[in-house]
Design a protein around this motif. Structure first.
Motif, PDB file in Angstrom:
ATOM      1  N   PRO A  17      24.629   9.030  39.233  1.00 29.04           N
ATOM      2  CA  PRO A  17      23.353   9.547  39.740  1.00 29.04           C
ATOM      3  C   PRO A  17      23.552  10.851  40.490  1.00 29.04           C
ATOM      4  O   PRO A  17      24.665  11.180  40.925  1.00 29.04           O
ATOM      5  CB  PRO A  17      22.878   8.436  40.688  1.00 29.04           C
ATOM      6  CG  PRO A  17      24.134   7.757  41.123  1.00 29.04           C
ATOM      7  CD  PRO A  17      25.059   7.805  39.943  1.00 29.04           C
ATOM      8  N   ASP A  18      22.468  11.594  40.653  1.00 31.16           N
ATOM      9  CA  ASP A  18      22.562  12.902  41.306  1.00 31.16           C
ATOM     10  C   ASP A  18      23.014  12.807  42.757  1.00 31.16           C
ATOM     11  O   ASP A  18      23.557  13.771  43.304  1.00 31.16           O
ATOM     12  CB  ASP A  18      21.206  13.625  41.249  1.00 31.16           C
ATOM     13  CG  ASP A  18      20.891  14.133  39.853  1.00 31.16           C
ATOM     14  OD1 ASP A  18      21.698  13.887  38.938  1.00 31.16           O
ATOM     15  OD2 ASP A  18      19.840  14.773  39.675  1.00 31.16           O
ATOM     16  N   ASP A  19      22.778  11.667  43.409  1.00 34.31           N
ATOM     17  CA  ASP A  19      23.154  11.558  44.820  1.00 34.31           C
ATOM     18  C   ASP A  19      24.607  11.104  45.008  1.00 34.31           C
ATOM     19  O   ASP A  19      25.020  10.755  46.117  1.00 34.31           O
ATOM     20  CB  ASP A  19      22.218  10.621  45.574  1.00 34.31           C
ATOM     21  CG  ASP A  19      22.229   9.195  45.019  1.00 34.31           C
ATOM     22  OD1 ASP A  19      22.913   8.951  44.001  1.00 34.31           O
ATOM     23  OD2 ASP A  19      21.545   8.335  45.595  1.00 34.31           O
ATOM     24  N   THR A  20      25.394  11.148  43.943  1.00 28.89           N
ATOM     25  CA  THR A  20      26.810  10.783  44.049  1.00 28.89           C
ATOM     26  C   THR A  20      27.547  11.798  44.913  1.00 28.89           C
ATOM     27  O   THR A  20      27.552  12.994  44.610  1.00 28.89           O
ATOM     28  CB  THR A  20      27.474  10.745  42.657  1.00 28.89           C
ATOM     29  OG1 THR A  20      26.813   9.790  41.836  1.00 28.89           O
ATOM     30  CG2 THR A  20      28.952  10.389  42.771  1.00 28.89           C
ATOM     31  N   PRO A  21      28.173  11.364  46.016  1.00 28.99           N
ATOM     32  CA  PRO A  21      28.933  12.310  46.860  1.00 28.99           C
ATOM     33  C   PRO A  21      30.111  12.896  46.083  1.00 28.99           C
ATOM     34  O   PRO A  21      30.806  12.183  45.355  1.00 28.99           O
ATOM     35  CB  PRO A  21      29.416  11.431  48.025  1.00 28.99           C
ATOM     36  CG  PRO A  21      28.496  10.255  48.034  1.00 28.99           C
ATOM     37  CD  PRO A  21      28.155  10.008  46.589  1.00 28.99           C
ATOM     38  N   LEU A  22      30.334  14.186  46.237  1.00 28.64           N
ATOM     39  CA  LEU A  22      31.434  14.836  45.524  1.00 28.64           C
ATOM     40  C   LEU A  22      32.793  14.316  45.977  1.00 28.64           C
ATOM     41  O   LEU A  22      33.743  14.297  45.187  1.00 28.64           O
ATOM     42  CB  LEU A  22      31.359  16.354  45.733  1.00 28.64           C
ATOM     43  CG  LEU A  22      30.162  17.056  45.076  1.00 28.64           C
ATOM     44  CD1 LEU A  22      30.125  18.519  45.477  1.00 28.64           C
ATOM     45  CD2 LEU A  22      30.216  16.927  43.566  1.00 28.64           C
ATOM     46  N   ASN A  23      32.874  13.857  47.233  1.00 29.35           N
ATOM     47  CA  ASN A  23      34.178  13.382  47.693  1.00 29.35           C
ATOM     48  C   ASN A  23      34.611  12.081  47.022  1.00 29.35           C
ATOM     49  O   ASN A  23      35.781  11.731  47.008  1.00 29.35           O
ATOM     50  CB  ASN A  23      34.214  13.240  49.218  1.00 29.35           C
ATOM     51  CG  ASN A  23      33.158  12.285  49.754  1.00 29.35           C
ATOM     52  OD1 ASN A  23      32.570  11.491  49.014  1.00 29.35           O
ATOM     53  ND2 ASN A  23      32.903  12.364  51.053  1.00 29.35           N
ATOM     54  N   THR A  24      33.636  11.351  46.424  1.00 32.50           N
ATOM     55  CA  THR A  24      34.014  10.141  45.695  1.00 32.50           C
ATOM     56  C   THR A  24      34.679  10.477  44.369  1.00 32.50           C
ATOM     57  O   THR A  24      35.299   9.619  43.744  1.00 32.50           O
ATOM     58  CB  THR A  24      32.791   9.251  45.434  1.00 32.50           C
ATOM     59  OG1 THR A  24      31.868   9.953  44.586  1.00 32.50           O
ATOM     60  CG2 THR A  24      32.111   8.857  46.735  1.00 32.50           C
ATOM     61  N   LEU A  25      34.560  11.745  43.950  1.00 29.67           N
ATOM     62  CA  LEU A  25      35.217  12.202  42.723  1.00 29.67           C
ATOM     63  C   LEU A  25      36.591  12.796  43.019  1.00 29.67           C
ATOM     64  O   LEU A  25      37.293  13.220  42.096  1.00 29.67           O
ATOM     65  CB  LEU A  25      34.351  13.253  42.023  1.00 29.67           C
ATOM     66  CG  LEU A  25      32.939  12.814  41.607  1.00 29.67           C
ATOM     67  CD1 LEU A  25      32.182  14.000  41.020  1.00 29.67           C
ATOM     68  CD2 LEU A  25      32.997  11.673  40.623  1.00 29.67           C
ATOM     69  N   LEU A  54      30.357  12.626  33.927  1.00 29.24           N
ATOM     70  CA  LEU A  54      29.256  12.649  34.878  1.00 29.24           C
ATOM     71  C   LEU A  54      28.016  11.913  34.380  1.00 29.24           C
ATOM     72  O   LEU A  54      27.092  11.660  35.157  1.00 29.24           O
ATOM     73  CB  LEU A  54      28.876  14.104  35.202  1.00 29.24           C
ATOM     74  CG  LEU A  54      29.989  14.987  35.784  1.00 29.24           C
ATOM     75  CD1 LEU A  54      29.438  16.376  36.082  1.00 29.24           C
ATOM     76  CD2 LEU A  54      30.561  14.362  37.042  1.00 29.24           C
ATOM     77  N   ALA A  55      28.004  11.572  33.101  1.00 25.30           N
ATOM     78  CA  ALA A  55      26.810  10.977  32.493  1.00 25.30           C
ATOM     79  C   ALA A  55      26.278   9.756  33.245  1.00 25.30           C
ATOM     80  O   ALA A  55      25.072   9.656  33.499  1.00 25.30           O
ATOM     81  CB  ALA A  55      27.088  10.635  31.034  1.00 25.30           C
ATOM     82  N   LYS A  57      24.633  20.465  33.183  1.00 26.56           N
ATOM     83  CA  LYS A  57      25.498  19.329  33.517  1.00 26.56           C
ATOM     84  C   LYS A  57      26.879  19.483  32.880  1.00 26.56           C
ATOM     85  O   LYS A  57      27.902  19.174  33.499  1.00 26.56           O
ATOM     86  CB  LYS A  57      24.852  18.021  33.076  1.00 26.56           C
ATOM     87  CG  LYS A  57      23.703  17.575  33.966  1.00 26.56           C
ATOM     88  CD  LYS A  57      23.305  16.142  33.672  1.00 26.56           C
ATOM     89  CE  LYS A  57      22.267  15.653  34.665  1.00 26.56           C
ATOM     90  NZ  LYS A  57      21.916  14.231  34.470  1.00 26.56           N
ATOM     91  N   ASP A  58      26.895  19.966  31.647  1.00 28.21           N
ATOM     92  CA  ASP A  58      28.175  20.167  30.967  1.00 28.21           C
ATOM     93  C   ASP A  58      29.013  21.230  31.666  1.00 28.21           C
ATOM     94  O   ASP A  58      30.242  21.101  31.785  1.00 28.21           O
ATOM     95  CB  ASP A  58      27.940  20.566  29.504  1.00 28.21           C
ATOM     96  CG  ASP A  58      27.425  19.402  28.666  1.00 28.21           C
ATOM     97  OD1 ASP A  58      27.517  18.251  29.135  1.00 28.21           O
ATOM     98  OD2 ASP A  58      26.932  19.658  27.550  1.00 28.21           O
ATOM     99  N   LYS A  59      28.358  22.308  32.137  1.00 29.69           N
ATOM    100  CA  LYS A  59      29.081  23.361  32.835  1.00 29.69           C
ATOM    101  C   LYS A  59      29.657  22.847  34.144  1.00 29.69           C
ATOM    102  O   LYS A  59      30.802  23.154  34.499  1.00 29.69           O
ATOM    103  CB  LYS A  59      28.163  24.560  33.103  1.00 29.69           C
ATOM    104  CG  LYS A  59      27.796  25.358  31.874  1.00 29.69           C
ATOM    105  CD  LYS A  59      29.012  25.994  31.219  1.00 29.69           C
ATOM    106  CE  LYS A  59      29.644  27.058  32.093  1.00 29.69           C
ATOM    107  NZ  LYS A  59      30.813  27.713  31.437  1.00 29.69           N
ATOM    108  N   VAL A  60      28.859  22.061  34.875  1.00 28.57           N
ATOM    109  CA  VAL A  60      29.338  21.489  36.134  1.00 28.57           C
ATOM    110  C   VAL A  60      30.550  20.596  35.872  1.00 28.57           C
ATOM    111  O   VAL A  60      31.545  20.631  36.599  1.00 28.57           O
ATOM    112  CB  VAL A  60      28.222  20.704  36.844  1.00 28.57           C
ATOM    113  CG1 VAL A  60      28.785  19.866  37.989  1.00 28.57           C
ATOM    114  CG2 VAL A  60      27.160  21.662  37.367  1.00 28.57           C
TER     115      VAL A  60
END
Length: 239
Positions: free
Chosen positions: A27-35, A23-24, A6-9
């Motif tokens: 949730p895992d299902d968070t879309p990357l485009n929301t970031l 990222l803590a 997770k830290d590397k990501v």
């Protein structure tokens, strides 16, 4: 999922976005485009992650499916930064006694090579016949300035983004190249162009084989030394 992964990501995302990413709580299902990650930024993170992990991009082409969520990206990072993969079971040859499955696989393989690769002679013929194609040098700007295929444009693979591709027609065929067989900048360039929706082929042998065949180059080092000698400015594939 380990904390290390997770830290590397998080590190890769922060480097791509240019800002801290927590990222803590996500949730895992968070879309990357929301970031704030568009498709090109995402594929850039993916390619960098695989490159840092020492992954052969050709051998693990299945890993190049663009992740859409944090969980997808975690899974890829875990796969290559975590424990080594277990070897797959060998296919039993007797399962296909007629060999038809193997023949079909061979045919598909060679058809794909012609669909996605080209050589110096075919590229030269296509250019001379006026086909709608663009030759792309995916190496560093320094390497391009030293010597490049005549008429090629410079788009270092690490710099590829929506902005750097703006204004390029998607109607053309793009042919990506780098120094030669010891460099994979052309593959990385092709991946990013294809991800952005462009039609792409890769020039086998790159600049080295182009010069071996006696075709023209441009740049301040063009024509120096032997015809087959490629100029290396730092690392041309570094982009």
């Amino acid at each position: 999922m380990t904390t290390v992964v997770k830290d590397k990501v998080a590190e890769y995302l922060e480097a791509s976005l240019g800002k801290p990413v927590d990222l803590a709580p996500l949730p895992d299902d968070t879309p990357l485009n929301t970031l704030g990650m568009d498709s090109l930024l995402t594929i850039s993170v993916l390619v960098t992650l695989l490159e840092d992990a020492g992954v052969d991009l050709g051998e693990h082409a299945d890993s190049l499916v663009t992740p859409s969520t944090l969980g997808d990206l975690y899974a890829i990072a875990e796969r290559f930064l975590g424990a080594p993969e277990e070897p797959e079971e060998q296919t039993v040859a007797a399962a296909d006694p007629g060999g038809s499955r193997e023949q079909s696989a061979q045919l598909a393989h060679y058809q794909a090579k012609l669909a996605y690769e080209t050589d110096s002679a075919d590229l030269r013929d296509a250019l001379e016949s006026g086909q709608d194609l663009v030759v792309v040098d995916g190496r560093s700007s320094e390497a391009y300035a030293a010597e490049h295929i005549a008429g090629a444009i410079s788009i270092p693979h690490r710099s590829i983004s929506q902005e750097s591709l703006a204004g390029l027609s998607k109607a053309s065929l793009y042919v990506a190249y780098c120094d030669g067989i010891g460099c994979n900048a052309s593959t990385k360039t092709a991946i990013k162009l294809a991800t952005a929706g462009f039609r792409v082929k890769e020039l086998i042998g790159g600049l080295d084989w182009w010069k071996r065949d006696g075709y023209p180059t441009e740049g301040h080092a063009a024509g120096q030394g032997h015809a087959h000698q490629v100029h290396h400015a730092a690392c041309g594939c570094a982009g």
